[in-house]
Structures are given as structure tokens and as C-alpha cells.
Motif scaffolding. Structure first.
Motif: not given
Length: 540
Positions: A27-31, A68-73, A89-92, A96-98
Motif C-alpha cells: 500500500f505504501t509502495l503504491y502511494r 514527500f509524505l509518501g516516502a516518509v510513510l 495514509g488514507i487521510c493523506c 492530496f488526491g482531492i
């Protein structure tokens, strides 16, 4: 309150969640991949070929911040609590998606489509309530963004597109939430079964380890892999883990090879050590087609005791039947001897023969009574008795019925009253045997017998009855066989008196032992069980 055994307890949800760590990693890799695609769209070579973002600065800030947040997560995805990681993760993703959909309308459909995987993954990792809540937030966000863009006259898309994505979000969240719950339940069930299996394995290992029969596990290379406690006791250093059986016990290795080749077992006793009992080996394969072999080493002394027990049981039944058959002619012989002794026509020289017949008849009658007592083995009927009173009465009655001449028989006690729970009939029968033996054999040559029946307690407050004589004592080699049936050093004994006495005492959950006295003489000690424990056993 009944406590659930630790080994059978259901593992907590945290243990089930830990099984989903791999899914969280992907999941984090996909993000991280999503963030990289956004940055590539805005800063890569294809940026000039696409329509310019609606809000260029917002788009760049959102893309870089999300990457950046994806790399941190991704870096911290294997740490911390799984639910917290997934929820953050889903909150981020939604935030950011919207914002990215609003800032980059040309990629809005693709971003909304990619968010569907994020929502499904979150519903898989989170509890159903939180998973469906994330889908509702996504629905509210994408519909709200559409109305906000329409209100600002910045959107040309129809309302059907966000509505279709909303239905997709809710459907994916529902399905993956169900799958997630089933995964957790399956893992918890598997974990419970695994713990139960491990517990049963430990119990089986303990049973095998404590078996009185030696057990060896020998592999196809003739190495001892496992050995239980009985085998180690029998084999010594031969079963210490990975010893070569051919070097440790050549004869056993030869018999194992013979069995593997021909299936024939040499069941002759095998001596494994000079200071150990002989064993009889038995072989069986661990599994069908396996090269591992289980070797069972039966201690010949145990087999002898079992055979002796079966022999005694058979002999007891046979002896009881035979004793009943002997009793009637024996009674007739004794009655005829009594009549002949009363006759005046018997010569004086013949009366000695009659006396011999009468004595031997009485002896034979005693043997019959002992054999019948051995066969009956009646269960004990314990009752509360005062040992001091019972023993004093026994001594007085014994002295009245058996003239002692110069011999002495006395009863002593450390206290005026000693209570015990025992069958008085059995106890009196045992005391009769012990006192008779002490008066007969417990005397120095040419001196009268001095026998004492002493009542006292041991350090654990168990009542004790000691029958003590001042004779020459009993040699150690003889003392080891005193309570064996049919063992006697006398030409007039049957060897059943002490054996029956011990069996009667054991029926009362007590013990009868021989104790050699340092100053000379012998002591037969009756150790009765504690009154409280006997009372519980009787009530249960």
C-alpha cells in the motif's frame, strides 16, 4: 471463575493485524508510485504536452508534498501500529488526491481512478467502520470538489462522473472490508489452531519423555536423533543427540539393520551396559516409506514384574480353588486324629505319630487360610479408631490366647490417644502377623524374645505403629525380598504372611516397611495416611 488456559486463548486483534503488514507495505509502495506520477506529470518531459494546471502553484505544492509524505510513510510503514499507519495514509491520500483533482483537472479522472485502490486497501487494513468511513469521506470529497468547481465556473464535467466514482468507492470499500474481516478471522482461527497444536505437541513430547519404555528415533544414516528420559537412563551416553548407533551400541545397530533388510526382529534380551538392566528392542517406521525408525527399548525388569503380577493373579485364582478342595479332606484328617488321640487303645509310641499328624495338619490348615486370604483381597472399610486403645486391646488378647512363657510383649505410645482412619480388621490381622514373626524369629539364641509395639507420629504428623524386636536382625539381601510372595527362610513358613500384610496395608492407603535398627534387632513400621486426606478420598 474459570480461567482460559494461556495455550488455548484466542490471540488478540493486534496479532491478526500483524499478518497484514505485507499488504501495508505494498500500500505504501503504491502511494509512493502515485506521488512519483504526479511529480512526473508536472515536472517531467510530458508536462509541456499536457494542458496547464488550473492552479499551477497549488498543483506543484500538492505533488511535491504528497511525494514527500509518501516516502516518509513508506520508510516508516513497518513500524508502529498497523491501523494508525493505514488511517494516516488514507487521510493523506484523500486530502492530496482531492486537491490534485481540483488543481489538475486534465488528470482528474486518472487521479480519481487511482484513489479507488487506496480506498480498497484502507478498507482491507482498517476495521469495517473506519474503512467505510474513509469511502464516505472520499465520496463527499469528490462530489464536493465537483460542486465547488462548478460554483466557481471552473468545471465542464457532468455530475455523472463523480457519482459513478462514488458508487465505485463504496462498492470497493464494502467488498474489501468483508475480505479483510474474513482474513482476520481466518488468521485468528489458524493462530488458535496452531497454538492448540503446539500445546498438544508439547503434551505428546512430555508423555513420550516420561514413558517408562525407552524410545529412540534413528535416521537413515543410523544416527540417534532423539531419545526420551528412559532411553537415556538405559543407554547413558549412547543417546545424547546425534551419536552414531553403530559406534554407541553395535549389537542394537546390527539388529536394526537386520530388521530393515528382512523384517525379522531378534527379541533376545540385549545388555546395553554392565550396570544396567537388559532390554528387549522393538522397531517400527516413523512414517510409511520413511527412513526414520522408532526403536522401543523395553526394560526386562519391568516385563518380569508384569509377568510376575500376571502369574500371581493366576496363581491366586488357582490356589483359591485348590485350597477349597483341600479343606474338606484336611478337616476329615484332623477330626480323625482327634478321635484317635482320645482312644485308649493307641500305644504310647504311636501317640507321637498322631501328634506329628496333628501338627502338620494345623500347619497345612494355616497354609490354606493364607492362600485364601491372598485370593480374597477384600477392600478396606476404614473407620476412625484410637490406635492406643486398639493396640493395647490387641496385646492383651494376644497374651491371653498365646502363652508367652518367658517372652515379653508390651505396647507403648508417645501420647495417650492417637487417632487414625483405618480398617481395624485389616490392622489387627497385620499386627498378628508382625508380632508372631517377631516372637518367633526376633530373639537371640538362648534368650527370650522382647517385642514392643510402639505408637507415635512422624514429622508430618502421620500415625506410625512400630513392631520392634531385639533379635539378631535381618541380613540386607534377605530384607530386600521380605515382602515378595512365597519367599521364606524358614522350613515351616509359606512366605505369604508379610506379602498379605503389605497388601492389606496398601488397601488402607498406608505403607509397611522394614527398618534395620543400628543397635540390633528389627522394626516393621506401619505408616498410616493422614486422616484428612483419607476422609476426602472416602467422601469422593
Amino acid at each position: 471463575m474459570n480461567r482460559v488456559p494461556r495455550a488455548l486463548a484466542v490471540p488478540p486483534n493486534d496479532d491478526a493485524d500483524s499478518a497484514l503488514r505485507r499488504e501495508l507495505y505494498f500500500f505504501t509502495l503504491y502511494r509512493l508510485l502515485e506521488g512519483s506520477l504526479l511529480v512526473l506529470v508536472l515536472f517531467g518531459p510530458a508536462a509541456d504536452m499536457l494542458e496547464a494546471p488550473r492552479h499551477d502553484l497549488l498543483a506543484r505544492v500538492v505533488a511535491l508534498s504528497y511525494l514527500f509524505l509518501g516516502a516518509v510513510l513508506f520508510a516508516f510503514g513497518r513500524r508502529g501500529e498497523l491501523r494508525g499507519q493505514a488511517l494516516m495514509g488514507i487521510c493523506c491520500d484523500l486530502l492530496f488526491g482531492i486537491l490534485a483533482i481540483h488543481a489538475i483537472p486534465v488528470a482528474g479522472t486518472g487521479i480519481a481512478l487511482m484513489l479507488m485502490f487506496n480506498i480498497g486497501a484502507a478498507a482491507l487494513l482498517l476495521p469495517p467502520r473506519l474503512g467505510l468511513g474513509a469511502a464516505m469521506v472520499a465520496v463527499a470529497g469528490i462530489v464536493g470538489e465537483h460542486f465547488w468547481a462548478t460554483l466557481l465556473d471552473e468545471s465542464e464535467r457532468a455530475i455523472t462522473e463523480p457519482l459513478m466514482f462514488s458508487v465505485g468507492y463504496l462498492a470497493v470499500a464494502t467488498i474489501t472490508s468483508i475480505l479483510g474481516r474474513q482474513m482476520r478471522d481466518s488468521y485468528e482461527l489458524a493462530e488458535t489452531r496452531g497454538v492448540q497444536t503446539a500445546h498438544l505437541t508439547e503434551v505428546n513430547e512430555l508423555i513420550i519423555r516420561r514413558l517408562r519404555t525407552g524410545v529412540l528415533l534413528v535416521d537413515g544414516h543410523n544416527r540417534v536423533q532423539l531419545a526420551n528420559e528412559a532411553a537415556l537412563l538405559l543407554l547413558g551416553d549412547a543417546g545424547d543427540g546425534h551419536r552414531d548407533l553403530a559406534l554407541a551400541l553395535p549389537e542394537l545397530s546390527r539388529r536394526l539393520a537386520q530388521w530393515r533388510e528382512s523384517g525379522v526382529v531378534d527379541d533376545a534380551p540385549l545388555q546395553v551396559a554392565t550396570d544396567q538392566n537388559d532390554v528387549i528392542p522393538r522397531f517400527t517406521r516413523l512414517l510409511a516409506g520413511s527412513d526414520q525408525t522408532l526403536v522401543f527399548l523395553d526394560d526386562t525388569s519391568m516385563l518380569s514384574r508384569r509377568a510376575e503380577s500376571m502369574t500371581l493373579a493366576t496363581l491366586g485364582r488357582f490356589s483359591a480353588s485348590l485350597a477349597h478342595e483341600i479343606r474338606n479332606p484336611l478337616a476329615a484328617i484332623n477330626y480323625a486324629v482327634q478321635l484317635l488321640e482320645e482312644s485308649d487303645q493307641i500305644a504310647v509310641s504311636d501317640r507321637r505319630l498322631l501328634e506329628i499328624i496333628r501338627q502338620q495338619g494345623q500347619r497345612m490348615n494355616g497354609i490354606v487360610e493364607n492362600v485364601l486370604g491372598l485370593a480374597r483381597r477384600e477392600p478396606a472399610a476404614p473407620d476412625y479408631v484410637d490406635l492406643v486403645t486398639l493396640v493395647n486391646r490387641f496385646v492383651n488378647e494376644y497374651r491371653a490366647g498365646h502363652p508367652l512363657e518367658n517372652d515379653t510383649l508390651v505396647a507403648t505410645a508417645e501420647r495417650p490417644e492417637v487417632q487414625a482412619l483405618v480398617d481395624p480388621r485389616h490392622l489387627l490381622q497385620v499386627l498378628t502377623v508382625l508380632v508372631h514373626n517377631a516372637l518367633t524369629y526376633g530373639r537371640m539364641p538362648g534368650e527370650p524374645a522382647r517385642v514392643t509395639v510402639h505408637i507415635h507420629h512422624d514429622e508430618r504428623r502421620h500415625p506410625l505403629i512400630d513392631v520392634i524386636d531385639r533379635g539378631p536382625g535381618i541380613p540386607e539381601r534377605v530384607a530386600q525380598q521380605l515382602f515378595q510372595p512365597f519367599f521364606t527362610t524358614s522350613g515351616h513358613g509359606t512366605g505369604l504372611g508379610l506379602y498379605i500384610a503389605r497388601e492389606l496395608i496398601r488397601a488402607n492407603q498406608a505403607s509397611l516397611d522394614f527398618i534395620a535398627l543400628p543397635a540390633g534387632g528389627s522394626c516393621f513400621r506401619i505408616r498410616l495416611s493422614a486422616t484428612a486426606s483419607l476422609r476426602r478420598d472416602r467422601l469422593s
